[in-house]
Every structure is written in structure tokens, then in C-alpha cells.
Design a protein around this motif. Sequence first.
Motif, PDB file in Angstrom:
ATOM      1  N   GLY A 190    -103.636 -14.360  26.447  1.00 45.33           N
ATOM      2  CA  GLY A 190    -104.655 -14.981  27.311  1.00 45.33           C
ATOM      3  C   GLY A 190    -105.786 -15.448  26.644  1.00 45.33           C
ATOM      4  O   GLY A 190    -106.050 -15.158  25.344  1.00 45.33           O
ATOM      5  N   ALA A 191    -106.356 -16.366  26.923  1.00 48.35           N
ATOM      6  CA  ALA A 191    -107.572 -16.922  26.194  1.00 48.35           C
ATOM      7  C   ALA A 191    -108.845 -15.905  26.736  1.00 48.35           C
ATOM      8  O   ALA A 191    -108.981 -15.635  27.818  1.00 48.35           O
ATOM      9  CB  ALA A 191    -107.934 -18.308  26.802  1.00 48.35           C
ATOM     10  N   SER A 192    -109.771 -15.652  25.751  1.00 50.76           N
ATOM     11  CA  SER A 192    -110.949 -15.108  25.995  1.00 50.76           C
ATOM     12  C   SER A 192    -111.921 -15.682  25.023  1.00 50.76           C
ATOM     13  O   SER A 192    -111.826 -16.691  24.700  1.00 50.76           O
ATOM     14  CB  SER A 192    -110.801 -13.541  25.948  1.00 50.76           C
ATOM     15  N   GLU A 193    -113.099 -15.076  25.069  1.00 54.01           N
ATOM     16  CA  GLU A 193    -114.035 -15.408  24.021  1.00 54.01           C
ATOM     17  C   GLU A 193    -114.448 -14.257  23.273  1.00 54.01           C
ATOM     18  O   GLU A 193    -114.435 -13.001  23.474  1.00 54.01           O
ATOM     19  CB  GLU A 193    -115.392 -15.871  24.729  1.00 54.01           C
ATOM     20  N   ASP A 194    -114.607 -14.421  21.673  1.00 51.73           N
ATOM     21  CA  ASP A 194    -115.539 -13.415  20.918  1.00 51.73           C
ATOM     22  C   ASP A 194    -116.971 -13.447  21.088  1.00 51.73           C
ATOM     23  O   ASP A 194    -117.446 -13.999  22.016  1.00 51.73           O
ATOM     24  CB  ASP A 194    -114.861 -13.695  19.692  1.00 51.73           C
ATOM     25  N   ALA A 195    -117.491 -12.649  20.199  1.00 50.75           N
ATOM     26  CA  ALA A 195    -118.855 -12.304  20.386  1.00 50.75           C
ATOM     27  C   ALA A 195    -119.739 -13.616  20.052  1.00 50.75           C
ATOM     28  O   ALA A 195    -120.920 -13.474  20.203  1.00 50.75           O
ATOM     29  CB  ALA A 195    -119.051 -11.156  19.253  1.00 50.75           C
ATOM     30  N   THR A 196    -119.008 -14.658  19.216  1.00 49.97           N
ATOM     31  CA  THR A 196    -119.949 -15.878  19.096  1.00 49.97           C
ATOM     32  C   THR A 196    -119.622 -16.710  20.084  1.00 49.97           C
ATOM     33  O   THR A 196    -120.151 -17.860  20.081  1.00 49.97           O
ATOM     34  CB  THR A 196    -119.510 -16.346  17.738  1.00 49.97           C
ATOM     35  N   ARG A 235    -117.127 -18.261  20.704  1.00 48.10           N
ATOM     36  CA  ARG A 235    -115.944 -18.988  20.569  1.00 48.10           C
ATOM     37  C   ARG A 235    -114.698 -18.748  21.342  1.00 48.10           C
ATOM     38  O   ARG A 235    -114.483 -17.710  21.482  1.00 48.10           O
ATOM     39  CB  ARG A 235    -115.775 -19.205  18.933  1.00 48.10           C
ATOM     40  N   ARG A 236    -113.798 -19.454  21.609  1.00 50.11           N
ATOM     41  CA  ARG A 236    -112.538 -19.269  22.427  1.00 50.11           C
ATOM     42  C   ARG A 236    -111.718 -18.495  21.280  1.00 50.11           C
ATOM     43  O   ARG A 236    -111.678 -18.746  20.202  1.00 50.11           O
ATOM     44  CB  ARG A 236    -111.798 -20.450  22.762  1.00 50.11           C
ATOM     45  N   ALA A 237    -111.058 -17.129  21.806  1.00 51.42           N
ATOM     46  CA  ALA A 237    -110.279 -16.483  21.274  1.00 51.42           C
ATOM     47  C   ALA A 237    -109.027 -16.028  22.055  1.00 51.42           C
ATOM     48  O   ALA A 237    -109.249 -15.837  23.251  1.00 51.42           O
ATOM     49  CB  ALA A 237    -111.027 -15.414  20.505  1.00 51.42           C
ATOM     50  N   TYR A 238    -108.112 -15.552  21.331  1.00 49.73           N
ATOM     51  CA  TYR A 238    -106.989 -15.327  22.174  1.00 49.73           C
ATOM     52  C   TYR A 238    -106.525 -13.702  22.023  1.00 49.73           C
ATOM     53  O   TYR A 238    -106.888 -13.182  20.919  1.00 49.73           O
ATOM     54  CB  TYR A 238    -105.653 -16.156  21.775  1.00 49.73           C
ATOM     55  N   THR A 239    -106.042 -13.146  22.879  1.00 52.70           N
ATOM     56  CA  THR A 239    -105.534 -11.808  22.754  1.00 52.70           C
ATOM     57  C   THR A 239    -104.260 -11.430  23.714  1.00 52.70           C
ATOM     58  O   THR A 239    -104.229 -12.249  24.559  1.00 52.70           O
ATOM     59  CB  THR A 239    -106.773 -10.867  23.323  1.00 52.70           C
ATOM     60  N   GLU A 272    -108.357  -9.782  16.283  1.00 52.48           N
ATOM     61  CA  GLU A 272    -109.385 -10.681  15.820  1.00 52.48           C
ATOM     62  C   GLU A 272    -108.820 -10.653  14.240  1.00 52.48           C
ATOM     63  O   GLU A 272    -109.143 -11.930  13.673  1.00 52.48           O
ATOM     64  CB  GLU A 272    -110.601  -9.628  15.340  1.00 52.48           C
TER      65      GLU A 272
END
Lengths: 445, 494
Positions: A300-306, A308-312, A107
Amino acid sequence: MHGSDAIGSPYAPHTDEERSKMLEAVGAETTEDLFDIPSAVQFDGEFGIDARSERETRRLVRSILGRNDTLTELLGRGHYGYYIPSLVDHLADRSEFLTSYTQYQPEVSQGFLQVLFEYQSLLVELTGLEIANCSMYDAATALGEAATLAERVRGTSGHRVLVPDILLEGRRSTLENYVAGTDLVVEEYPTAAGTVDLDALEETVDDDVVMLYAENPTVRGTIEEGLEAIGDLATAHEALYVLGSDPIALSLLQRPADVGADVVVGDASVLGLPTSYGMGLGLFATREDYLRQVPGRLVGASEDATDRRAYTLTLQTREQHIRRERATSNICTNQAWVALRTAIHAASLGPHGMVNLAKRGVTRAESLAQRLDDLVGVTAPIDDGRHLREFVAHVDQPAAPIASDLEKRGFAVHVVGDHQLQVCVSGVSDAKIDQFVAAFREVAR
Amino acid sequence: MTDDGRDESADAGQVRYDQARYVENGQYEPLLAEKDLTRVEIGDDDDSPLPDDLTRDSLELPELSEPELARHYTRLSQMIYGIDSGPYPLGSCTMKYNPKFTEDVAALPSAAVHPDRSERSTQGTLELMYRLQDYLGRIGGMDAVTLQPPAGAAGEFVGIRVAAAYHEHNGEGHRDEVIIPESAHGTNFATAALGGYDVVSLPSDDEGRVDLEALEAALSENTAALMLTNPNTLGLFERDITEIAEMVHDVGGLLYYDGANLNALLGRARPGDMGFDVMHYNVHKTFATPHGGGGPGAGPVGVVSELAPFLPSPRVRESEGGASEPTYELFDPDHTIGKVHGFQGNWLVLVKTFAYIARLGDAGLADASAKAVLNANYLASQIEYDVPYEPFHHEFVASAGEQDAADVAKRMLDFGVHPPTTKWPEIVPEALMTEPTEVESKATLDRLAAAFNAVADEDDDTLETAPDRTTARRIDQTSAARSPRLSWHALEDE
């Protein structure tokens, strides 16, 4: 007192008053009371290293490194110096890039994770393979990791890892260390005129081979013409086909996925790093089939709680900090910041720039080879075929004294045989190449 | 709640913190590929200097202007928390402030030489390597040092390979076990396995240290080495180290020192004096060279004289002969294991390391260590979480108790600090492994403690939805692993 007036570390910002309060809070008289070290192993000597001011330290390092000669390096053989746009230094040196750690808290690390995701994407485009990790140490260690991958994924038993007989000694030796703890043995197959000798290779390959390694271009700068046929031989014997290359070569030369490569390794620092005494960036790309066996970190790409695309960082269950002795690799700290530099350099060039840089590597190498070939006592290139960046020249006189004479005139080249020199054009200006040819004319006759 | 949905509760008594958050087309910062993709055709290109069958057909990548790129990467940098952003007490990772001047010396043009240059033309590089080897030998109490390993784990691998070569040389090739405490870094286990060894896992005693009875039971004629970090990952000094060394040596094994925690001991104890035979130095931890978002680091390895002949090649030594100024040369140790890197490792990191050590000297290194230990003890005394094992040195492991340590970490992000390492070592339930390092002032430690304590009082609902002050909100890590999308090509269908 703060900063350089303090006795001790200038980077530990405690005043005497603060230190007293802190000691009081922990119930200790002195800082030394906090150390729980038996007297038998206490060190009461000195290292004998004098502290210096920042200015004195800079002067010291400058003076030591100042003993290096300033030479025009026509050197390659796995490590290349290209002109690096100013953009790369200025952006990569932003302190958030430089002073962050591995992205265990995604985050607050989106910026670096996205850079690494974009770096992985660059390698996927260059290789045509589905996945790439976000770095190994260098080409040699990536090759070692490819061999341990081959051992894990190959369905049948087997022991032989085949490499070309012209493989760089550093790569071969590193590979041998990586497989020392396995049943694998590293063996050579013959090459001819700087490329794979297909007939001889066919004689050498059998069902005991788990991995077949080739490079494009080869260490002699030669562009390989039989990539697909090598891949067919590997496939016929169920061996993993591992191809060594780099991002500039991959911009122009045959796409590894199109010739059947299972893994691509190599040094990606050809973009973004100067000739840093061999410091590298190991690239590693492979097929999706081997995803769960890949060494190293993956973003990798994922999503956050909103949403929106986010990476981890992802698939960490392959990694040493989770899987311990069953991990796919022991790598932890890798070359993330070098990957950042490579990504920025590649973005700065864009696809036209990258292709043009590669094309220039072909035309300039061929042009310099022709100019040297015109000199008395020189034949260049001595390998048949096309070249990228570098080539081997035959000199009638012994090669070592010629290289030494060239060095006195300000030019560094490789000695690769009693009468063989290797010359590389990457990062060398046209004007310097003219001077080099003139110097060569002087020393070669 | 504020207009942008951010939680104001984290402001009480705290530095207000909002990480940069750009939103464009529903993304935090679009990928370069979402801004542009340009395809260059190659195969049918008349300008190509190569025939079609030697080239690819096309290359498709973003093609953007320099200003667009400058903004892209600047924005991305603002979406990263680094040690220059604030405290970063990530236990065992040793996130220290990195002096700026070391970047400048590593950027000297004379630092950038090709690894195949002649020894004669690279005396500066060789001298700096020689001097750094010497510094590290003195600091660790070791007789010989190689700078080649490009990271700590690579250093461990050299240690294991050197141990294997040494045993093999002595006709003891049957030794196939490496003993590792359960609380050790994961790299130790993976490295031993990569070296072909069976791992014998060693439990801790009630006080969190090596259990001597368990060690006795684990040792045998098959023991190749014991890998140990001291202080251990709980920050505890292994007080029985002399006895441990004797026990390992009595069965003919070697003692390996994992240098991850060396910064707790500088100037007070040396691995060589404790009986360790081989060690690695994490220069990016102990000597404040930047971690670069995950590397490059460097993991030089030191050994006692009996192991020196097995070190990787080449090493650097002073040349013999009567030159007025010392000259240096490369050489291959007699029984070298060969190479573990294509060239000579992460050279620019070594330049920064040398500059850092030369700047601090004896007094500065010892002071750094003292204040790292003071800071850890002070911070631990100020937090409400329980710290079960002591006396610790530069790091401590608190327990989040009934709270989930991973959630605690996410919530701490909202207070503008980086959280500790979580859920490791597993000896402590819901572990918060904390290492403030020497670079934090009392004021910053107080702010850190306030963040710990604010989170300690919070309920599960708040913790489970954190963070909300950061660029991204809580990220779904499960779906990332279940359906991996690892490049922009994998996103094209969405």
C-alpha cells in the motif's frame, strides 16, 4: 585462505586465523564444541556428494540438461512461452532485486515495494477490480485460495464449488487439496464445444453453490461468449463468480469487472517467464468488499516522516505471521521476483504492445487452424467460436502417433483425445509455423 | 547534520552508508503511471479481430521508451537492500550470499521446457529432478522426496495433507488435532488450519524447549501430528527429540520437521534419524538460492517409506529396462494426495538448488553449517544486548530490554546493515532474532556488532525518529492500513 582453495564452503570467508580468534572469543576449542546435539542422534555418515569446482558444476548441469531435446513447442494449456525482451532479464537480474528478502523493513525496500505496487496496479487495470495482491504461486493455487475466500465471505451456508469439466487436471487437483480441510466439495458442470454450456449450467447451479468458476479463454483456447450470463447465474444464487484468465488475454477480452466477476485468478507468468517446466505466478484480484479477507501480501501507499509518498506491506494482520491459525492463507514466500519480471515485460510492451500481442494471438491461431484444416485428414478448429493462441484439431489418424512423429520432426504438440491434438502459437515464429504445417502435412496423411 | 538532512553520527567507526534517494516532483521515484498513461481504444477499433461484445473497451497503461524503463527499474533496484548490499542477519529467514553461477545454469535454454513435453524429450529435466530428490533424501535422512511444493509453507501443506491421507488410509480419520509449539513459525499454525485441523498450542519450558509434561498432556488419540523445527526458533536444539518422537509415535501421531533451520545441522544430524516422519526443505534458505524479494522459493518434502505412497503426483523414478544410459519417467504414487501446484513447482529454483549442492558436496555443506554456528556464537559474544537462551546454534534471540525492538531495527538501518527479525519469538521480550549465516567474515560481524552496540547506547528520541540514511524516512504503517491505497488508480484522486 579464501575462495575456491578453501576446503569446505567457498562462500564462507573465514581464514584460519580469524576462526581461531572467533573461537577464542566464544570460549570454545573447536567449532564442533558449539553443537549441542545428543550423541544418540548425531550423524556420522556421509551424504556421498562430491564437491566440484564451479566450472565442473556448470559442466555437470549442462550435461544433464543437455539430454533434453531441442523442440519447437506449440504447447499451451495454461503455460505459455512468449518472446521475452532482453530488458526483462537484464533488469530483473540486478542483484538487489534477486538477493533481497520480503520487504519487512520498508525504508530500505522502496524499490521492490514500488515494483509490486505497480504490478498490483497493472492487474487492477486489466481486471477492472479494485484490488490485487502481489502474487500467489500459480493459477492453480490462486484458484484454491479463491475457494477458501468464497467460504469466508459468502453470507449463507453452502458446499459446492463448480468448475468446468474441461478444467486442467492440475488445477482441479490443487483446488481439491485446498478445500480438503473445509466442508466444500468440487463438482463439474458441462461444457460444449470448449465453452460453458449455459443451459446445462443452469440445471446444475443451486443455492448450495458458493463459488462458480469459469475461464476466458478456456483451456481449449476458446473465447467464452456467455461470461455475463454465467455471472448472472452466480449472482442469482449468491455464489462468488471467479474468472480465470491471464494478462495477455485480459488486454483484449471482456473486462472481468464488466461481466460481474468477483475474483480473477490465473497465471500472470505468461509475461516475463519462459516455459520453465510450469513455474508460474498466481494472479489474484478481487472487489474492495473482500479486502480484509484477501489472501497473500498487499503493498500500500503511505507517507514517510518527510511527507513524501512511500510504500509498505500493509494489512498484515490477515497474514500467517501475525494471525497464525486465523490467517486468510498460509502463504509466506510468494513469487515476488516473477511479478517483477511480469511488470517489466508489461511495461516494455506498453498498452499498444499488449493489445497487439493479444490480437496476434487471435489472428495467428485462426490462421494456423485454417492452414491445418486445409490438410487432408485434419479438421481445425473443432470447437465453434473464436480462439486465442490455441485450438483443438481433429485428426483422422490416431493422435498419439501423429504427435510422436511431429516430435521426431522437432515439434511438440498436446494430445488431448484419441483423435484430438491441441496446438498453440504463442512464442512461435512465423517461419517455424510454416515448417510445422509442412511437417504436419507429412505425418497426418 | 549534513546538507541533505542526514545524520552524521552514524559514521563513527562505521562504513558510511547512504541509500540511493531520487526525488522528482516531490516523489522518491515517480510511478510509471505518473510519467505516462496511454489509453488504447479497442471496442470501436476496425483492426480488432474480434467483435465488440467479446472485447474490452479500452486499456490504459504507461507507454515509455526502453531507456526510460531501464532507468526507472535501475533506480528502483538501487533503492533496495539485498544480501549483495551488505549483511542481512534476519533471524529464521537465512539470508545467505547467493552464488552467481547458479543463475547462469538456471538460464540455460535447456532448462526452459514446457511442462507438457513428453518424457522422452525431457530426460535431462527428469534426471536432474531425480538426482535432486536423491540428494535431498540423503541430506534429510528421508526415503522419498517430492519437489513439487513451490515454497516452504506449501511444503508444510503437503506434509499435513500426506499425514491426513495416511491416517485416513489406516482408518484413523478421527485424528483432528495438530500440536505446535508457541514459538513456531506462523505458517505452521496457518497450514494446520488450512488442512482442517484444530491447533493445540504447546508452551515452552524454562529453558526455551518443548515442555515434555505439556506435550504429554497435549497428546491423545486425536493427535494427527506434532510440527517441530529443530533447532527451534531460539536456535536451541531439542535435546529430548528421541523421547519426543517416541511420545508422538506412541499415540499414533506423526512427527513433522519444519526445515527452516536445517542449515544448522547439515552433516551433523538428520531429521530422519531423529524420528521425524515427514519434513520440508527450504531450499531458498538452506541451499542459498535467492529469495527474489519474497520468492520464488521451493519447499520439497521428504518422507519415510510408509508415507511415500501418499506424496503428490507425479514423482520421478528411474525406468526399468536395459538402456545403456539410465532413463527416467514420471509416475503417480499409489495413494497420492494429487497435486498442490498446477505443474511441477518452481523448477528454476530447483535447478539452482541442485547446482549449489553439487558445488559444495559433503564437506562444503558441513562447513557451511559449522561456520553459520560459529558466526552466530561470535556475534552474540560481541554485542551488549542480553541473549537469554543458550546454547544456540545458527541463530540467537537477543532482547532489546527497555528499548523498543522495532525502533532498534529502524536505527540499525542507518548503520548500513539490515536489522534482525524483531519482536518474535514472543518468549523473549523485545526480541532481536539474529542469524548472520556462514557467509559473513569476522570483519563484517565486527561491523554488525558495532552497529548493535552503537544503537544499544542511544536514547529513545534518536531511535523513534530513525532511520534517516535510507531512501525513505520512517513510514507511517498505521495510515497505510487504515486507508488502504493499493494501486495507482487509488491515488488518482489525490
